[in-house]
Motif scaffolding. Structure first.
Motif, short mmCIF file in Angstrom:
data_model
loop_
_atom_site.label_atom_id
_atom_site.label_comp_id
_atom_site.label_asym_id
_atom_site.label_seq_id
_atom_site.Cartn_x
_atom_site.Cartn_y
_atom_site.Cartn_z
N TYR A 141 4.62 -2.72 -10.69
CA TYR A 141 3.48 -1.97 -10.19
C TYR A 141 2.24 -2.84 -10.32
O TYR A 141 1.67 -2.96 -11.42
N PRO A 142 1.80 -3.48 -9.24
CA PRO A 142 0.64 -4.38 -9.33
C PRO A 142 -0.63 -3.71 -9.85
O PRO A 142 -1.49 -4.38 -10.41
N GLU A 143 -0.76 -2.38 -9.67
CA GLU A 143 -1.95 -1.70 -10.17
C GLU A 143 -1.99 -1.70 -11.71
O GLU A 143 -3.05 -1.50 -12.30
N GLY A 144 -0.85 -1.89 -12.33
CA GLY A 144 -0.80 -1.99 -13.78
C GLY A 144 -0.45 -0.69 -14.47
O GLY A 144 0.31 -0.66 -15.42
N THR A 145 -1.00 0.41 -14.02
CA THR A 145 -0.74 1.72 -14.60
C THR A 145 -0.89 2.78 -13.52
O THR A 145 -1.34 2.49 -12.41
N ARG A 146 -0.51 4.01 -13.86
CA ARG A 146 -0.54 5.08 -12.86
C ARG A 146 -1.95 5.39 -12.38
O ARG A 146 -2.90 5.39 -13.15
N SER A 147 -2.05 5.70 -11.10
CA SER A 147 -3.32 6.16 -10.53
C SER A 147 -3.44 7.65 -10.78
O SER A 147 -2.62 8.44 -10.32
N LEU A 148 -4.46 8.05 -11.53
CA LEU A 148 -4.63 9.46 -11.87
C LEU A 148 -5.39 10.23 -10.79
O LEU A 148 -5.39 11.46 -10.81
N ASP A 149 -6.04 9.52 -9.87
CA ASP A 149 -6.80 10.21 -8.82
C ASP A 149 -6.18 10.03 -7.43
O ASP A 149 -6.77 10.45 -6.44
N GLY A 150 -5.02 9.40 -7.37
CA GLY A 150 -4.32 9.26 -6.09
C GLY A 150 -4.77 8.08 -5.25
O GLY A 150 -4.16 7.80 -4.21
#
Length: 261
Positions: A141-150
């Motif tokens: 997951y290139p973002e690193g962690t979950r997106s909490l706002d979508g």
């Protein structure tokens, strides 16, 4: 060169005492045989682009990240076994619950790793690089962690680094609906929603330059994130998905231009 720009250990360098990559055995084979068809039957995921996935050789799946179940959705939808990293605490529990957690995460292809920055992040990349050297498929997951706002956040350069270092193609993945099936804080997934998994055409990022080049890693990462965005259709956040800084030094460090690995 900063710790975030430091290249990973070369594939032909052996570090004394370095642990080997955990191998998947009977539990993983049985888990893939049982969990995959069961999950497809219960949740009826909508899968697009499976023909884009190379069936042999090293592959990097680079995906957006919305929910805990993303790491289940990708292996269930993919036409080949997929390995991903999971925090080691999932494997360290005691008693029956600890055994259940360990068996479940092993069954879905998880590899335990210590989470964190610095050396821990480099060790995680090294685990994945070794799997790719063996011809396996890994998911990141290139973002690193979950997106909490979508929204879709800027990508960190670890996936691009692995692709440039190993020559493995990158298959972008767009996940839709996983946050509705299992939102943050939910203990069990809902069966009221369907998940969509979109596999894009493989990307060859080697034209950007060597893995040791920060510019090459950044450009390759931008290509990967653009492909993920085309599949997911998420609003772009335009920034990194980072935990709020706890100290003045951390706040300064986050605003200064540097490469996020």
């Amino acid at each position: 060169m900063t710790s975030e720009e430091r290249p990973d250990t070369p594939a032909d360098e052996v570090i004394p005492g370095e642990p080997e990559v955990r191998r998947m055995g009977a539990t993983y084979a049985l888990g893939r045989f049982v969990i995959t068809p069961l999950a497809r039957m219960i949740y009826r995921p909508h899968i697009e682009g499976r023909a884009h996935v190379p069936t042999t050789g090293p592959v990097i799946f680079a995906s957006n990240h919305l929910s805990f179940i993303d790491s289940i959705a990708i292996p269930v939808a993919a036409p080949r076994p997929v390995h991903f990293l999971a925090k080691s605490s999932y494997f360290d529990g005691e008693g029956f619950s600890g055994w259940m957690s360990r068996e479940f995460f092993t069954a879905i292809g998880a590899i335990p790793v210590q989470r964190g920055a610095g050396q821990a992040a480099l060790d995680a990349l090294d685990q994945q690089r070794r799997l790719l050297d063996e011809g396996s498929a890994v998911a990141l997951y290139p973002e690193g962690t979950r997106s909490l706002d979508g929204r879709l956040y800027k990508g960190r350069t670890g996936a691009a680094f692995l692709a440039l270092q190993t020559g493995a193609p990158v298959v972008p993945v767009g996940l839709l609906g996983t946050a509705e099936v299992m939102p943050v804080g939910a203990r069990m997934p809902s069966m009221k929603h369907r998940v969509t998994v979109k596999f894009g055409e493989p990307l060859d990022v080697s034209a950007h330059g060597p893995a040791e080049s920060g510019r090459a890693r950044r450009l390759a990462t931008d290509d990967i994130m653009a492909a993920i965005h085309a599949l997911s259709g998420q609003e772009l956040a335009g920034t990194y998905n980072e935990v709020p800084a706890a100290t003045p030094i951390e706040r300064i460090r986050q605003v200064l231009p540097h490469e996020r690995r």
